[in-house]
Structures are given as structure tokens and as C-alpha cells.
Design a protein around this motif. Structure first.
Motif, PDB file in Angstrom:
ATOM      1  N   PHE A 190      50.419 -14.948  16.460  1.00  0.00           N
ATOM      2  CA  PHE A 190      49.391 -15.940  16.136  1.00  0.00           C
ATOM      3  C   PHE A 190      49.866 -16.876  15.015  1.00  0.00           C
ATOM      4  O   PHE A 190      49.058 -17.353  14.216  1.00  0.00           O
ATOM      5  CB  PHE A 190      48.075 -15.262  15.709  1.00  0.00           C
ATOM      6  CG  PHE A 190      47.486 -14.371  16.765  1.00  0.00           C
ATOM      7  CD1 PHE A 190      46.727 -14.909  17.798  1.00  0.00           C
ATOM      8  CD2 PHE A 190      47.690 -12.998  16.725  1.00  0.00           C
ATOM      9  CE1 PHE A 190      46.176 -14.081  18.774  1.00  0.00           C
ATOM     10  CE2 PHE A 190      47.142 -12.181  17.696  1.00  0.00           C
ATOM     11  CZ  PHE A 190      46.379 -12.715  18.721  1.00  0.00           C
ATOM     12  N   ALA A 191      51.154 -17.128  14.978  1.00  0.00           N
ATOM     13  CA  ALA A 191      51.702 -17.938  13.891  1.00  0.00           C
ATOM     14  C   ALA A 191      51.031 -19.303  13.842  1.00  0.00           C
ATOM     15  O   ALA A 191      50.726 -19.808  12.766  1.00  0.00           O
ATOM     16  CB  ALA A 191      53.217 -18.090  14.066  1.00  0.00           C
ATOM     17  N   ASN A 192      50.806 -19.881  14.994  1.00  0.00           N
ATOM     18  CA  ASN A 192      50.291 -21.242  15.016  1.00  0.00           C
ATOM     19  C   ASN A 192      48.995 -21.388  15.785  1.00  0.00           C
ATOM     20  O   ASN A 192      48.608 -22.488  16.174  1.00  0.00           O
ATOM     21  CB  ASN A 192      51.365 -22.178  15.582  1.00  0.00           C
ATOM     22  CG  ASN A 192      52.622 -22.131  14.745  1.00  0.00           C
ATOM     23  OD1 ASN A 192      52.567 -22.272  13.521  1.00  0.00           O
ATOM     24  ND2 ASN A 192      53.758 -21.875  15.385  1.00  0.00           N
ATOM     25  N   VAL A 193      48.346 -20.270  16.016  1.00  0.00           N
ATOM     26  CA  VAL A 193      47.052 -20.324  16.699  1.00  0.00           C
ATOM     27  C   VAL A 193      46.207 -19.175  16.146  1.00  0.00           C
ATOM     28  O   VAL A 193      46.685 -18.056  15.973  1.00  0.00           O
ATOM     29  CB  VAL A 193      47.211 -20.216  18.235  1.00  0.00           C
ATOM     30  CG1 VAL A 193      47.903 -18.930  18.643  1.00  0.00           C
ATOM     31  CG2 VAL A 193      45.867 -20.362  18.923  1.00  0.00           C
ATOM     32  N   ASP A 194      44.979 -19.497  15.841  1.00  0.00           N
ATOM     33  CA  ASP A 194      44.113 -18.487  15.232  1.00  0.00           C
ATOM     34  C   ASP A 194      43.668 -17.472  16.291  1.00  0.00           C
ATOM     35  O   ASP A 194      43.372 -17.854  17.429  1.00  0.00           O
ATOM     36  CB  ASP A 194      42.891 -19.170  14.633  1.00  0.00           C
ATOM     37  CG  ASP A 194      42.127 -18.241  13.716  1.00  0.00           C
ATOM     38  OD1 ASP A 194      42.248 -18.371  12.492  1.00  0.00           O
ATOM     39  OD2 ASP A 194      41.402 -17.352  14.244  1.00  0.00           O
ATOM     40  N   PRO A 195      43.605 -16.185  15.940  1.00  0.00           N
ATOM     41  CA  PRO A 195      43.144 -15.187  16.913  1.00  0.00           C
ATOM     42  C   PRO A 195      41.764 -15.512  17.485  1.00  0.00           C
ATOM     43  O   PRO A 195      41.448 -15.093  18.604  1.00  0.00           O
ATOM     44  CB  PRO A 195      43.103 -13.884  16.094  1.00  0.00           C
ATOM     45  CG  PRO A 195      44.089 -14.078  14.995  1.00  0.00           C
ATOM     46  CD  PRO A 195      44.051 -15.546  14.675  1.00  0.00           C
ATOM     47  N   ARG A 196      40.950 -16.291  16.747  1.00  0.00           N
ATOM     48  CA  ARG A 196      39.623 -16.616  17.264  1.00  0.00           C
ATOM     49  C   ARG A 196      39.678 -17.551  18.474  1.00  0.00           C
ATOM     50  O   ARG A 196      38.739 -17.625  19.254  1.00  0.00           O
ATOM     51  CB  ARG A 196      38.774 -17.212  16.139  1.00  0.00           C
ATOM     52  CG  ARG A 196      38.337 -16.144  15.128  1.00  0.00           C
ATOM     53  CD  ARG A 196      37.749 -16.763  13.875  1.00  0.00           C
ATOM     54  NE  ARG A 196      38.793 -17.413  13.068  1.00  0.00           N
ATOM     55  CZ  ARG A 196      38.584 -17.955  11.866  1.00  0.00           C
ATOM     56  NH1 ARG A 196      37.363 -17.952  11.325  1.00  0.00           N
ATOM     57  NH2 ARG A 196      39.571 -18.511  11.196  1.00  0.00           N
ATOM     58  N   VAL A 197      40.772 -18.287  18.569  1.00  0.00           N
ATOM     59  CA  VAL A 197      40.945 -19.124  19.769  1.00  0.00           C
ATOM     60  C   VAL A 197      41.101 -18.229  21.005  1.00  0.00           C
ATOM     61  O   VAL A 197      40.455 -18.430  22.035  1.00  0.00           O
ATOM     62  CB  VAL A 197      42.163 -20.060  19.610  1.00  0.00           C
ATOM     63  CG1 VAL A 197      42.404 -20.853  20.891  1.00  0.00           C
ATOM     64  CG2 VAL A 197      41.956 -20.990  18.412  1.00  0.00           C
ATOM     65  N   GLU A 198      41.907 -17.225  20.853  1.00  0.00           N
ATOM     66  CA  GLU A 198      42.084 -16.245  21.925  1.00  0.00           C
ATOM     67  C   GLU A 198      40.747 -15.600  22.300  1.00  0.00           C
ATOM     68  O   GLU A 198      40.404 -15.473  23.487  1.00  0.00           O
ATOM     69  CB  GLU A 198      43.078 -15.169  21.469  1.00  0.00           C
ATOM     70  CG  GLU A 198      43.373 -14.098  22.481  1.00  0.00           C
ATOM     71  CD  GLU A 198      44.287 -13.004  21.909  1.00  0.00           C
ATOM     72  OE1 GLU A 198      45.489 -13.025  22.184  1.00  0.00           O
ATOM     73  OE2 GLU A 198      43.787 -12.142  21.165  1.00  0.00           O
ATOM     74  N   ALA A 199      40.016 -15.198  21.267  1.00  0.00           N
ATOM     75  CA  ALA A 199      38.731 -14.529  21.516  1.00  0.00           C
ATOM     76  C   ALA A 199      37.790 -15.432  22.311  1.00  0.00           C
ATOM     77  O   ALA A 199      37.132 -14.992  23.259  1.00  0.00           O
ATOM     78  CB  ALA A 199      38.084 -14.132  20.180  1.00  0.00           C
ATOM     79  N   HIS A 200      37.733 -16.707  21.929  1.00  0.00           N
ATOM     80  CA  HIS A 200      36.837 -17.644  22.610  1.00  0.00           C
ATOM     81  C   HIS A 200      37.246 -17.856  24.072  1.00  0.00           C
ATOM     82  O   HIS A 200      36.416 -17.785  24.984  1.00  0.00           O
ATOM     83  CB  HIS A 200      36.840 -18.983  21.858  1.00  0.00           C
ATOM     84  CG  HIS A 200      36.002 -20.027  22.527  1.00  0.00           C
ATOM     85  ND1 HIS A 200      34.624 -20.040  22.451  1.00  0.00           N
ATOM     86  CD2 HIS A 200      36.334 -21.092  23.314  1.00  0.00           C
ATOM     87  CE1 HIS A 200      34.144 -21.066  23.156  1.00  0.00           C
ATOM     88  NE2 HIS A 200      35.170 -21.722  23.687  1.00  0.00           N
ATOM     89  N   VAL A 201      38.530 -18.090  24.282  1.00  0.00           N
ATOM     90  CA  VAL A 201      39.004 -18.338  25.648  1.00  0.00           C
ATOM     91  C   VAL A 201      38.760 -17.109  26.524  1.00  0.00           C
ATOM     92  O   VAL A 201      38.274 -17.212  27.662  1.00  0.00           O
ATOM     93  CB  VAL A 201      40.499 -18.733  25.649  1.00  0.00           C
ATOM     94  CG1 VAL A 201      41.039 -18.797  27.066  1.00  0.00           C
ATOM     95  CG2 VAL A 201      40.682 -20.069  24.931  1.00  0.00           C
TER      96      VAL A 201
END
Lengths: 435, 435, 435, 435
Positions: A190-201
Motif C-alpha cells: 500500500f505504498a501509494n494507495v491507502d488500504p481504505r481504497v481497497e476496502a471501498h472497492v
């Protein structure tokens, strides 16, 4: 994937259009989440949704890919053609291609599993109906292909039902195995993307976030998925093999439904061949052939190598499409199977009572004869039936040593078929649940 | 089963002694239940228990089998030698050999699964300990064997932990698959044995009654069992492959523990070869080789044929023994793995900052550079590093177009390793649960 | 390897004693060649032969291996205990362990192949004898398990003969594949051993020098070897499946020989189960299971990794021992198969002439009836046989449209079985060669 | 078949058009032979050839098949539409569908084999060119991924050449296996077709008559065919694995050619990933996956069942198309592989002479030091290199016990790389033949 063994509902999952649609949804939902987090401007996130109702131009994307040799870049380029280069400039930010590809593959597998689950549910309904219809239809049970003791046709359907119930559980477990998504960047940090983006998708796509991914979602999940399909395929073969045996000329206890226009053979018009179940036997082999390459896909190098990809382009569609086709074909076979109870009874009577030898043996020992002596008594009478075509009951009645232990009435009672079916209700309750 | 790759605890499950002991228990418990039902005299049921503490004479049973060519009859004959022919005359009444054989096989598989489950639990403990130890040990992440972006050694251990957690679930599911017994008679109709006998025996042996059996317990269960073992084996190969790569001469980020007395090679004393993990790679292939025959065993003819039996004499012991050995060997490898953090850092620095290119690319686009332009900027500086051995950060600092978007301080910040590890804690919580 | 399915001649190849004996021969012959080349003193080369008639102490070697963890060093240490440390000091000079191990493995596989080849030759003799015995024994041919047209029992044996002839060729090719040896040193460059040493040792052992080896003999050879065994195993399954079908209760055209003492079942004395061919079906699955791991063994890392070794410790003995057992068991089955020509004729007559429908169809078209019309004519009469149990020939004779094309005598001629067997001699010549 | 991994030359073999063309040729040639024998009128045989230059209408044939559910009848109906119903009325006389289908399948496999053989020949040319180019390019040999002793890059190419020579032989043998045809009627007795018809058709199609067929050509042939392809696929994986290792960041001894327009990654522009060889690794798995179902296809029931057919619709095209693609892709990889001799030398020097330890060990024993003592001497100096980064040669020179046996000049000579390459010419002669 063999078109002849495919159904449109399942093949649609594997079309380029579906794939690009899922790619789009991942990117668009990711954009929303990034905007929520202030990582990209809201208007850019919203702009992407302009493509929501657009058809993606597969030929155009292919053309770009031929130049860039990279499928995700080709798609993103095409997307920016629709959305506008400036508006689209934050699309895919911080993501890596595999975030999109792997999450998409799992969406496809999950959807495929949903269809397969529905297929099995349909098959279960057909099996239960035929089981209840023939709950007490007597039929000889066979071990080693040799007559053993009486059973019923309903029990045969019921055991396939129980096996397919297990198949259903296995498919549900398999679905859970692959119902994960990952948007964790180039090596999963998750260096350049927040884990919350993953959670939302993942939430939007009906997936769970993969607890820990590398560049890819771990492939042990997919190995387990294809292994589950392979076991179901073997269960299909099991049912198919039974039908094929029943339809053998000498047995003829059942036949696949044979429509009027159908020609069984160009040369032998009287033949009615169990071609559907033979075909299912072959399809089972095909579906199973996905297991070994899926297992070989597990040990990728470090954070990923792409060796799994070509394998999955093959086995992903092939195994799900062929299994879907096989399950629905099998459902049709079961629904329409022509059952011949009179032939079953004729086969049962073939050896003039020998099928009751086990009961006689047991009755003798219960009346005080030693096991070995009882065995000898039964065997000597049985051999007369076998070798001389005598009637087993008559022989037993005429054997004074047998009669020393068992009366004529007791012997006759041992030849009552109802004895063998008195627990069928209990078994049905176990399989189908209490009424 | 290869003795070199076996542990006594697991091989004991597959010994003739264990097998006959379970056969005995099935017959003795069945006798109790029959006596409860009034089907046989209580004293006969009790008499059988006389053999409870006897050693069964394997050689004697083999001798009888050579004569009768039937293993269960041979055992029953021997049992009656111990118990007394008259006392034993109701033993096995109404049962068929497969009732004993199949229930026994499932007891063995269930016990084997218990050991495998304990093995994985041990492996999980080792993986967690090493993961926490190296939670923040920096290491280059690699895709395609090529340096990508930084990750940590702890994440590598953690992902193997997550994979083995799934393996644990799969083994538990596999255990449930085969934890059934059947005492349903020659074709599964309970013609000559009451279903309550089955219920009693299963309860005593820790099994569930098979809802519907034929002469045998259905083999889809066993196919699913061996498939689960195969997936776990592939996960072992996955871990082993990582260790083998780490130990490569040019990489040398870790080594299998190398004891003092051990000779790596008869000719090259400096060599420390990852022979344990190479061995595990081979063992994974062996364990996996059980899957295809197990799948082929599912489609038996009618109420049974015995084709599955020879297969299971092979894969039953082989797959469980080798997997048990492999899991414990792997646990040892993980526990004792010698990790070289300084080598990891040396490898990370190999390309003078190129691993940070992704962050630079992203920062450029976030500062208003178009995706394509940013890509070109990064690429032209990266190529100087690659081809001329330049330092990536210095090159970027000296590139006026880059600097138009990013200050020197901003550039330096992009090269901070801590950026890559800031979500490691979150991932660890996902994998290991909150502290 | 499952002792129950093994023969001593084959298992002896895989004993530790045999292995150490071959190791010894390689080292001793290599010493001779080195002495010839002046690389080591002649007396040292000769001294090694002192061990020629010694028994190697397997327990002692194992003990040394436990300490050194290296099997070849353990053996060489034991050899020097026999020969004398000073005398043995040039043993193994310039060689690497794999030179010994791989060459030995190929000697073992070659010897195993020799036995398998002899097995197939024995099987071919049995098949030819039975084929000639039943060359003209009429039997209904079946496709899809459904009666088709007449054939002969001899043709069935003959086609298995032809298939096993191909198996023989495959085994001979497989033998050639692995009949190589390599003594080329640590990475295959002959850095410290002259190629002439390899040539000498190979000649003595009946092998060809491997044209180019690394540390190991390339494993594509072994993959091809085990694949060949797998194809032969499938051919065994093919024969076994035919026998199982013939022995089905309803078919009963043949039975496995049933010895007097043998008990078919503990409960059903009349049963004669085709347990040998069912067992062969299972053994075929076991032998085949070597193919996938053998294929996975091919891609070793660089000049070798040792992942193949554990696999080969399993599949080397298992596949050869089980195939040897299966081939000899099958030979026994064929030799002793009890054939029932009268049952064959009874089955043939089951559908009262329908098997001749193809000939009638053809005759009609040859007498000017259109294909479609002929088909309709045959079909309508065939259906009466099928549905009403009529006699086909009588129906045809009574069908005026049929009779418009074919006379009564012509019709009768179409029902002559001899028509179907008139090319059997030609086929036999093709299969067995001209007398 | 995955379009992305296919070449038009091979896919054309599997098109409906090709299939119908071969069907036509079989029927037309069969007609000629029947006319020669007087079995049908000459004018009918000749009339069929009218269709020689017609395009068959695949859609029309499919339409008829949907009605008749029989593909060969559909084709024959369409053929009679072209030729005329009356003229075509003897077409297919005495034949069974499988005569046409199986002979066609073997024509297709034979043509596919021809392409694969040409592919391997092309690969061999590329391998030989690169081998000769790098015959003496020094490179460290590795066992277990660990540096062993020097070898050359040319030897690596040469061993792949030798392996592919074996692949070529296997493909030629495989081609021979399936280069048979059968026109033997419903159960293989030639009941209604003269064997000379088969002979004529086979000659025209470049096939041998199958010595004995049933309704079908025996499937052990096809199992052997697909097994051969699988072994070749594993050899491809072997080469691909070597390239992938060479391209690893830390090794970097070679790289796949990287064209200008190609983007290695959407995020990391410096990455040059060995994606072609990773892809080949996956394709090898796919091709291999045909083996198990092909083996399972061998044991058909009696004179045939149709279970093999669906399998072959999959694996026939898939295995040949993917293997063709893989072979040509690999040829491109080899031809264009960028080799870095300077990196090879840098890697070789990594451990400051330790790669020569084996020669030192040998020299010591040749100078009268006992094996165990020599081993200890080498080991103690080697450990200083390993642990302290010392130079091996210097350490040896400074070790008085070593120097008691070997002079400084002798030691230096032991570190000469040329020693390791002096037999390369011999090996090249073995592989490529004398110049």
C-alpha cells in the motif's frame, strides 16, 4: 473453451466486454475512495463515471495493446479517450496492473461460482424428484458389477443427491476462497494507495479485502477453487457412469431420453446410445485437467511472476464453462431419464433367488449353525443355482441340513424383498431431511 | 511411503497393528449395539472384548489370508481363535467387509488429519515468530524476479502465515469430509444390520454416520481430502521456492541452518545448498501426485468396485506421511532460517534509487504533469541509472523539467524507505489479529 | 511401493544392496579407466576390486550417513574401511556424487525396463494364444455399451495384442531414453575427469555416455520414461475394463479364473467378482500418477537442483514395481480367463436379428433404394423388434416395400454371421504376421 | 485454445473448413476404391469429386446438425446438396462415422506434428547459433542455485540443443504413433467395406492402415502423442526457467530482447521483466495438462464409447496450438537473447576464487594428502574467504600445510579458467556432430 459445450450466461462472464466493464468499475470506485480521502480531486473521480454507460471499444483497446504490449495501459488509454485525458489523469493512481487484473479475475470466478451453485441446486431438485418417484422401485444392488442384494432406484438417485449436496458445499467454500480483492500496489505494501481504497472497492464489488497480498492475490486460493470444481466434475462422472451402465443393452434399466428427430447412428437405426453421459464422462476429464496446472501456479517467484496468467486464461473460462454445461446437461439427463422398473425386476430375478443368500446365511447362524457350517450350506445350494439353473428357495427347502435349522415359512420369509427396503425411509430422511 | 521422509507418529497410523485394532473396535462396538437391540446375546458381545488387550498376530492373519484370499475373513478367523469360535460366532453379523474397511480408512485419515493440523499449527507459530522478528526489516520486493519496490522480510513471513492459515482451514474441512463411518451392509440398505448399530459405532469412534452409503463410503469425500492436501503441498512449495531464491549465491538474503557436521558437497566445501527446501519442492510434487488418482477413484461402478482400494493403499499412507514430514521439516527450516538483513539492504541499494521510480512518477502526476509526460521524465532518468550507473536521485535533482514540478526536498522525501513500511502494522493486524 | 503389489525380481533392483553394488562398480571401473590414463596409480585401482565380493554393510553406511548427512560420502567411507584408507584414496577422484547417483539410477531404470519388456512379451504370448483359440468365436460388438454388429472374441484379444505390441515398442524406446550414464564432474565440464573415464564406465555398465550433462543427467529423459510406463498402464486398464464388462452379471461372457479356496465375499457365496481386473484398474491409476511429478522434475535450476531426488525415490520404485506386478497379474488373468462362447451367442441373439440392420440398410441402397428411404424402411421394422419383441428377419420378409428391393433369400443371406468374420484372417495376419 | 497464444498456420488445421475438407477427401477416395472393386458404380464415385473445389457451407452443415444431432450425417446431407442426391447415394457406403472422424483426427494430428517438428528444427538452429557464439564464454556453473565450478554459456545453449534434439525424436515418434487411418466399419470387422478401401484412402492421405481397429482407432496412440508433447513442453519450461534465472536483477547474465515501444510495467519504467519466458512456463503447464485426460481416454468401453470425443475437441487444438506458439516464441527468445558476458565474469569472481576449491582438493590428494585431510585443508581456507572476504588463492599460498603439498605455481595453475573449458570442444562434437 469449446463452443459446443458452453452456455451464453457463463461465457458472458469471460467476454472482453465483461472484463473491461469490471476494470472500469474498479478504477471508478477506487477514484471515489481516493477523492473521499482527499488523494485526488473529486471532479476527476466523478468524471470517470462518464464512461459508465459507454461501450468500450474492444478492437480499439486491442489496437493500443498491440503498440504498448500492455493490456491495462491500453485500456486506460482508451478510457482517457472517452473521459478526457485531463479528467482521467488520476485514474489508476498508486495502483498496479495486478490490482485490477486479479480483483477482476476473482469477480469473474465468484460470478462463475454463483452460476455453478445455481446449477447444482437445479440438479439437486431433479435428483430429489426422481428419488422420491422411485423411492421403493426395487433394483438389484451390484458390487464389482455382480449382483449383490436388492436396493431401490430411489436410493441410487438419493446417493447422487447426497454427493451433490457435498458438491454444493464445496462450491460455496470455493466461492468464498476466491471472493477477495486486492488494491495494494506494486508489492502489496500500500505504498501509494491507502488500504481504505481497497476496502471501498471490495465492498462495492462484493468481495473481502485480501488480508495480505503481494503484487498478486495468492494463488493457493485459485488452486483450491479449481480443485473443488474437479471434485464436482468427478461426481458428475460418477452419475454418468451409473447411467451408462443402466443403459447397457444387457442391463437396460434406464435410458437417456431419445428425441424423435435424433439419429443414433448413421448405420444402425435401432441403437440408442448413452451419448450424453458419455459426453459428461469426457467433460469431467476436461474439467479435472485444470487441477494440476492450478496447483503448479501456486509457487510464484517472490512477489509475483506472470507464469500463472497464461494458465488462467485457459483454465478460468474452460473449467467454469465446461462444468456449467456439464451440470445443466446432467440435470436434463436426470429429469428426462427413462426408467424401466420391469427390467429392473427382470434382472433381479435372473439368478432365481441367489440374491437372498446373505439373509439365509445370517438366519442359519442365528439359528445356531456355526458361521463356517452355515457358509458351506449356503454355498452348496448356491452352486446348484449357479451351475444348473436351479431355484434357490426350492433347493434350500429340499436341503435337510438347512431345514434342520429353518422352517419352510422361515425360508420363504427370507426371500421377501420388503425386508431390504424397510430402512429406505430412514435413509431418505437423512438425505432429504424430515418431511 | 519413503521411510526417509516419514515420522513414526504418522506411520503408526498406517501399521497393520493399528488397522487390526480399529477393525476390532468396530466389531466389538457393533456387538454391543446389537446386544442392546436384542439382535445377539449379550454374552457374545461381551466375550469379544476379551481381545481388547491382546496383540493381534499379524503374521498369523497374513497366513490365513493367503489361504482365504480375504483379509477381513482372515482377521475374523484370528479373532475367533482368541475369543473362542462359539463366543465369536455373532461377530460381524449383518455387516459386509467394506463396513469395516471403509470406516477404518476414515478413522485413519481423520487421525492423520489431526496430526497434519497440529503440524500446521506448529508451522504457523514459527512463521508468526519470524514475521514479528522481521516486521520492519527492509527488503526489496520483486516481481518477475526483478526489483520492484521495497517491502519487508516480515511481510514475506506474514503472507506465508496467511496462506498456511488457509491451509489449516482446508485441512479442517478435509477432516470433516472424511470423518464419517458406515455400517450399512452389502449394498447400503441396512438389510441385516440396524442403523442404530452404525450410530453407536460411529459415536464411539468419533465419526458421523454416512448419510447414505452403498457398499462403500462415497469416494468424492476422499478426492476432496487429497485435493486439500495437495493445495497445502503447493503452499509448502511456495515457501520453499522463496527460501531457495533467497539462498541463491547472488542474492544471499537468507540461508537454511547449516549444522557443523553437515557436508554440503563431496567436492566443494564452501557450498551451502538449500537442500531442505529443494527436498520440500520435490515432496510437494509427490503429495500432489495423489490428486489425480483420488479423483479417478470417485466414479465406482454401481454400489462399488474395488479399483479404489489399491490406489488408497498407496496414496493413503504416502500423501499423509510425506505431507506430515514436509510440514515439520518446513517448520524447522523457518525456525532456524538464518536471515541476513545487511545483504537485503545491499541488494536494495543495487540500482541506486531506481526502486523509488514509481513514487517519483506518482508525485509528478500529482504535481500536474500528465501521466505520459511523467512517465517519459522518469524513464529518461531511469535509463541513465540503468545504462551508466548514475544515481537516480542525483539525476532527478539535475533534471530541470523534473525540478519544475518537484523541489529537492520533495524528491528526497520520495526516497524515504519508511514510506513503504507505514502500512505494515495494518497488514500484520489483518494477518495476526489485533494484539 | 506397496509390498502386496510387488514381485521380488523387481524390488531387488531397488534394494540398498543393489544400489551400493552399482555404486561400487562405477567407482571401480572408473578407477581402472583412470589408471589406464595414468591419472591414478594402477595398484590403487586394483585394490578397490578387493570389495568385489564383499557384502556392503547397509546399517554401517546408514550410520555414517546420519553423521555426515551425505550418502555418497558415507558409502565411500565404508568402502575405504573395506579396501583400506590408503588404497582407497583415489576412489571417486574428480567425480561428483551425481555422477554416481544418476548413472546408478539409469542402470536401475534400464534393468527395470528389461523386466517390464519381458513382462509384456509374456503378456503378448498369452494374448496371442487366446486370440487364436477364439479367432472365430462370435460375439456381439458394442459401441456405447450398446449392441452394434458381430465381431469375434479373437479380435478382442488381437486388438489388445496390437496395443501391447505398441506398449512393447514404447518400453523399448523408454529404455533407450534412460540407458545413458554420465561421469562429467561437478557441472558437466569434465574439469577433473577425462571423458574417457565416462566412456569406459558406461561401456562396462551397458550404457551410452550422455552427450552433454550438467551435474546431472537431464530429466526430460526420465519424464519420457515414466510417460511411457503411464501409457502402458492405461493399456492395462483398457484390457481390465473389457474383462470387468464381460464378467458383469448380465453379460457374463467371461470370468476371471476362480480358484477353489478363494472366497469372493464374506456374505454372498455365489459372487465371483472380477477383483483382479478391478485391482489392475487401480494399479493403472497408481502407475500413471508418476507422470505429472516426472514432468515437473524436468525444469531444474541451472546445472541442477535436488528437487527431483525425493520424487524419484518415490516414483522410481513405485511405478516400475507396480507396473511389473500389474503386467504379470494381467498375463495370469488372460491365460486363465474362463470364456463362455454360449453366453456370447445368447447375448448376440438378444434382439432377434437387429444387429444385422446395418447390412440390410446397405443392401437396400445397393438395390436402388435412396439412402433416406432405406433408413426409414429399416427403422420402422427395427422399432417393431425393439418395442414389440418381433423377429427382425420375419418383419423384413413381411414388409412389401423391403421385399420390392430384396428377395427372401437375399434377406436371409444378410443375416449370415459368417459375413462378419470373413476378414478376421486378414486382420490376424496384420496383427500377428503371416504364418 | 487461447487466441493470444496461437498462430494461424496451426489453428487452420483445426478449423471446420479443414475438417470438412478432410472428410470430403476420405469419402471421395473411398468412393474411388469402391468403384475399383466394383462395389459402387464408377460414375457415382466420380460425381463426388464435383465438390472438390466447392467451399463447404459450415453454417448450413451446422443447421442440418442441429436437426439431426449428428455431424457426419449433416455433412453428408450437405455434400449431397452439392453433388446431387442421386449421384451421392453411395457416399459413405459401408463406413461408420468414426471411420471418417478418427482418420480425420489423425490427419490433423499428423499435420500438427509436422508443424511442431519444423518448429523444433527452427529452435535447434537458433540454439546452435547461440551455442557456437558463446562456446567459450565463461560462466559460473550452479548447483542448488549456488556457485559450483566454471562452465560456459555455450554449454548451456548446447544442452538445451541436445534436449530439443530428443524432443525432435519424440515428436517424430509421436507423429508415427498417430499416422494411421481406419475404414473398418461399425466394429472394425470390415463387414461392409473391403480392407482395400482403407488401404487406398490411407495411401492417399499419407497414413498407414491401423492394423486392427474397433469402431475407433485405439486411443493409446493418442495418449502417447500427447505425452510426447508434454515432455517437449517441460523442456521448454526448462529453457525458460534458465532464462528467468539469468535475468534476475542480482544475476543479470542475460535478458530477453526488449523492444523500444514495449512498456515493462505501468508504474516502474526501469523494469525489464522476463515476461516471455514466464509466459512459456505457464504455457508448458497448459500443454502438459493434456496428458492426464489423454491417458484417461485409453480405456474405452468395448468397441468404443464416445467419452474421448469431448476431451479431444479440447486437447487436440489446445495442446498443439499452444505448443506451436510456445516453440516459436522460445525460438524468438533464444535468437534475440541479450547475453552479458561481463556480468557473467563479475558473478564468477564474486567469491574470490572459491569456485576453484574442487581442483585444489583434488590436487592435494594427488600430491599424497589423504582425502579427509585435504578436505579439512580446503575447508579451513574456504571458510576464511566465506566469512572474512579473504582471497582464496592468497590464503592457500599462506597455508603452510597446503604449501607442503603444492607450490605457488601449482596453486596458480589450479585457478586457470581454461582448465574448465578444455573439453568443451569434445562436448560440442558430441552434441552438434563433427564439423
Amino acid at each position: 473453451m469449446i463452443p459446443r459445450y458452453s452456455r451464453p450466461e457463463m461465457t458472458a462472464i469471460w467476454s472482453p466486454e465483461t472484463k473491461f466493464r469490471i476494470w472500469f468499475e474498479i478504477e471508478a470506485h477506487a477514484g471515489d475512495a481516493m477523492a473521499d480521502l482527499g488523494a485526488i480531486p473529486r471532479e476527476n473521480a466523478e468524471a470517470v463515471w462518464k464512461a459508465k454507460d459507454s461501450e468500450f471499444d474492444v478492437a480499439r483497446i486491442d489496437e493500443i495493446e498491440r503498440e504498448t504490449r500492455h493490456d491495462v495501459i491500453a485500456f486506460l488509454t482508451h478510457l482517457s479517450e472517452i473521459v478526457g485525458a485531463n479528467e482521467a489523469r488520476f485514474v489508476h493512481q498508486g495502483l498496479t496492473s495486478s490490482d485490477v487484473l486479479d480483483t477482476t479475475f476473482n469477480v469473474q470466478l465468484t460470478r462463475a461460482a454463483d452460476i455453478l451453485i445455481a446449477d447444482v441446486e437445479g440438479l439437486l431438485a431433479a435428483l430429489e424428484r426422481r428419488a422420491r418417484e422411485h423411492e421403493l422401485t426395487p433394483r438389484i444392488g451390484r458390487s464389482h458389477g455382480i449382483h449383490a442384494e436388492p436396493t431401490t432406484m430411489g436410493l441410487t438417485f438419493a446417493r447422487f443427491h447426497a454427493e451433490m449436496q457435498r458438491g454444493l458445499r464445496r462450491l460455496r467454500t470455493a466461492r468464498e476462497e476466491v471472493a477477495t480483492g486486492a488494491l495494494s500496489g506494486a508489492v502489496g505494501t500500500f505504498a501509494n494507495v491507502d488500504p481504505r481504497v481497497e476496502a471501498h472497492v471490495c465492498e462495492k464489488l462484493g468481495l473481502r479485502p485480501e488480508p495480505i497480498s503481494t503484487q498478486v492475490i495468492p494463488r493457493d486460493r485459485h488452486a483450491a477453487f479449481f480443485a473443488a470444481l474437479a471434485v464436482v466434475a468427478s461426481s458428475i462422472e460418477n452419475v454418468a457412469t451409473e447411467v451408462r451402465h443402466m443403459q447397457r443393452t444387457e442391463v437396460l434399466e434406464a435410458e437417456e431420453f431419445f428425441s424423435k428427430g435424433q439419429k443414433g447412428s448413421s448405420a444402425m437405426p435401432h441403437k440408442r446410445n448413452p451419448v450424453l453421459t458419455e459426453n459428461l464422462t469426457g467433460l469431467a476429464r476436461l474439467v479435472r485437467s485444470a487441477v494440476v496446472p492450478a496447483l503448479e501456479n501456486v509457487a510464484l517467484w517472490h512477489e509475483r511472476d506472470i507464469s500463472h496468467s497464461s494458465v488462467e486464461r485457459g483454465i478460468g473460462p474452460d473449467a467454469t464453462v465446461h462444468l456449467d454445461f456439464a451440470l445443466t446437461r446432467l440435470t436434463g439427463v436426470i429429469e428426462n431419464l427413462v426408467v424401466y422398473p420391469e427390467n429392473m425386476m427382470r434382472n433381479m430375478d435372473r439368478f432365481r433367488g441367489l440374491v437372498h443368500s446373505q439373509r439365509v446365511l445370517l438366519a442359519l447362524t442365528q439359528h445356531g449353525v456355526s458361521r463356517e457350517a452355515a457358509y458351506a450350506l449356503v454355498q452348496r445350494n448356491a452352486m446348484k443355482v449357479w451351475e444348473e439353473g436351479a431355484d434357490f428357495l426350492s433347493e434350500l427347502k429340499g436341503d435337510s441340513e438347512v431345514r434342520a435349522a429353518l422352517s419352510e415359512a422361515e425360508l420363504e420369509d427370507l426371500f421377501d424383498l420388503a425386508h431390504h427396503t424397510r430402512h429406505v425411509g430412514t435413509i431418505f430422511e437423512r438425505v432429504f431431511g424430515a418431511a
